[in-house]
Design a protein around this motif. Structure first.
Motif, short mmCIF file in Angstrom:
data_model
loop_
_atom_site.label_atom_id
_atom_site.label_comp_id
_atom_site.label_asym_id
_atom_site.label_seq_id
_atom_site.Cartn_x
_atom_site.Cartn_y
_atom_site.Cartn_z
N GLN A 178 3.19 -23.46 31.87
CA GLN A 178 3.44 -22.31 30.99
C GLN A 178 2.22 -21.41 30.86
OE1 GLN A 178 5.01 -25.07 27.80
NE2 GLN A 178 6.20 -23.22 27.37
N ILE A 179 1.06 -21.92 31.22
CA ILE A 179 -0.18 -21.16 31.07
C ILE A 179 -0.37 -20.25 32.28
CG2 ILE A 179 -2.69 -21.31 30.90
CD1 ILE A 179 -2.29 -23.78 29.17
N GLU A 180 -0.46 -18.96 32.01
CA GLU A 180 -0.64 -17.97 33.08
C GLU A 180 -2.09 -17.82 33.47
OE1 GLU A 180 1.36 -14.29 32.52
OE2 GLU A 180 3.31 -15.28 32.45
N LYS A 192 8.43 -14.84 26.64
CA LYS A 192 7.51 -14.00 25.88
C LYS A 192 6.08 -14.51 26.04
CE LYS A 192 6.92 -12.11 21.25
NZ LYS A 192 7.30 -12.19 19.85
N LYS A 193 5.12 -13.58 26.15
CA LYS A 193 3.72 -13.95 26.34
C LYS A 193 3.00 -14.07 25.00
CE LYS A 193 3.28 -11.93 30.88
NZ LYS A 193 2.51 -11.09 31.78
N TYR A 194 2.12 -15.07 24.94
CA TYR A 194 1.32 -15.33 23.75
C TYR A 194 -0.13 -15.57 24.17
CZ TYR A 194 5.83 -16.24 21.55
OH TYR A 194 7.10 -16.13 21.09
N LEU A 195 -1.03 -15.31 23.24
CA LEU A 195 -2.45 -15.60 23.45
C LEU A 195 -2.86 -16.62 22.40
CD1 LEU A 195 -5.12 -14.69 24.93
CD2 LEU A 195 -5.52 -13.28 22.93
N LEU A 237 -3.53 -17.26 28.08
CA LEU A 237 -2.29 -16.50 28.05
C LEU A 237 -1.21 -17.46 28.50
CD1 LEU A 237 -0.85 -13.72 27.80
CD2 LEU A 237 -1.26 -13.45 30.25
N TYR A 238 -0.16 -17.61 27.67
CA TYR A 238 0.91 -18.54 28.03
C TYR A 238 2.26 -17.92 27.70
CZ TYR A 238 0.90 -19.86 23.06
OH TYR A 238 0.95 -19.85 21.69
N LYS A 239 3.30 -18.50 28.29
CA LYS A 239 4.65 -17.99 28.12
C LYS A 239 5.55 -19.04 27.50
CE LYS A 239 6.23 -14.50 31.33
NZ LYS A 239 6.80 -14.22 32.62
N VAL A 240 6.33 -18.62 26.53
CA VAL A 240 7.35 -19.48 25.94
C VAL A 240 8.60 -18.63 25.78
CG1 VAL A 240 8.05 -20.83 23.93
CG2 VAL A 240 5.68 -20.90 24.69
N GLY A 241 9.69 -19.06 26.38
CA GLY A 241 10.94 -18.32 26.28
C GLY A 241 10.85 -16.90 26.82
#
Length: 186
Positions: free
Chosen positions: A164-166, A69-72, A63-67
């Protein structure tokens, strides 16, 4: 129950609650999988847990964040790796590397009447946004979506920095019939 036993039990219960709250805030990040994040390993509506400070390795779901927003996405390469993708084959450090976690989605894509024959478009590290070298820099990762037609990953954002990685996604809480560690689906 004597008064001292009651006080001791209240203190123990309070400490237990405090530890659980701290773990939730700093280590475990539960979240629901939305349609865009879904892949062969996790489905829309699943409740999964991302574990912070876990060792990140190739093939891990993160799970990571860019701007904001969360993405997988899936970690394809780590620091100092050399990567290219040609004709649906991942070349990692000069060797063809199988991606078993893509098998189901790849077969489904190839069986579709609109398929162009390739699941992942060809790319080289030098083509990624904000890149110069032919190797993944230290403390960064090349992260791709398992649904390779969705290019909101390193192909669009560039390398994903460690900050950036949660967390690494490795535990499913819901649905209860699938409760447990997330396995790579072949």
């Amino acid at each position: 129950m004597p008064r001292r036993d009651l006080i001791r039990n209240v203190i123990i219960a309070g400490l237990l609650v405090l530890v659980l709250v701290l773990l939730r805030l700093f280590v475990f990040h539960p979240f629901h999988i939305n349609e865009k994040m879904a892949n062969a390993s996790v489905k829309k509506g699943d409740l999964v847990v991302a574990t912070s400070n876990a060792h990140i390795d190739r093939s891990d779901l993160v799970l990571y964040k860019v701007g904001g927003k969360k993405y997988l996405g899936r970690v394809i390469a780590i620091g100092k790796d050399e990567v290219s993708y040609v004709d649906d084959v991942l070349y990692l450090n000069g060797k063809a590397t199988p991606e078993v976690y893509l098998n189901k989605m790849l077969n489904k894509h190839l069986a579709a009447p609109t398929s162009n024959g390739y699941y992942t478009d060809d790319f080289f590290l030098s083509e990624l946004k904000g890149t110069k070298a032919g190797r993944v820099p230290s403390n960064t990762y090349l992260v791709l979506n398992d649904n390779r037609s969705d290019t909101e990953d390193s192909r669009e954002f560039g390398y994903i920095h460690k900050n950036q990685i949660e967390g690494v996604v490795n535990l499913r809480l819901y649905p209860l019939n699938k409760f447990g560690f997330i396995k790579v689906e072949e």
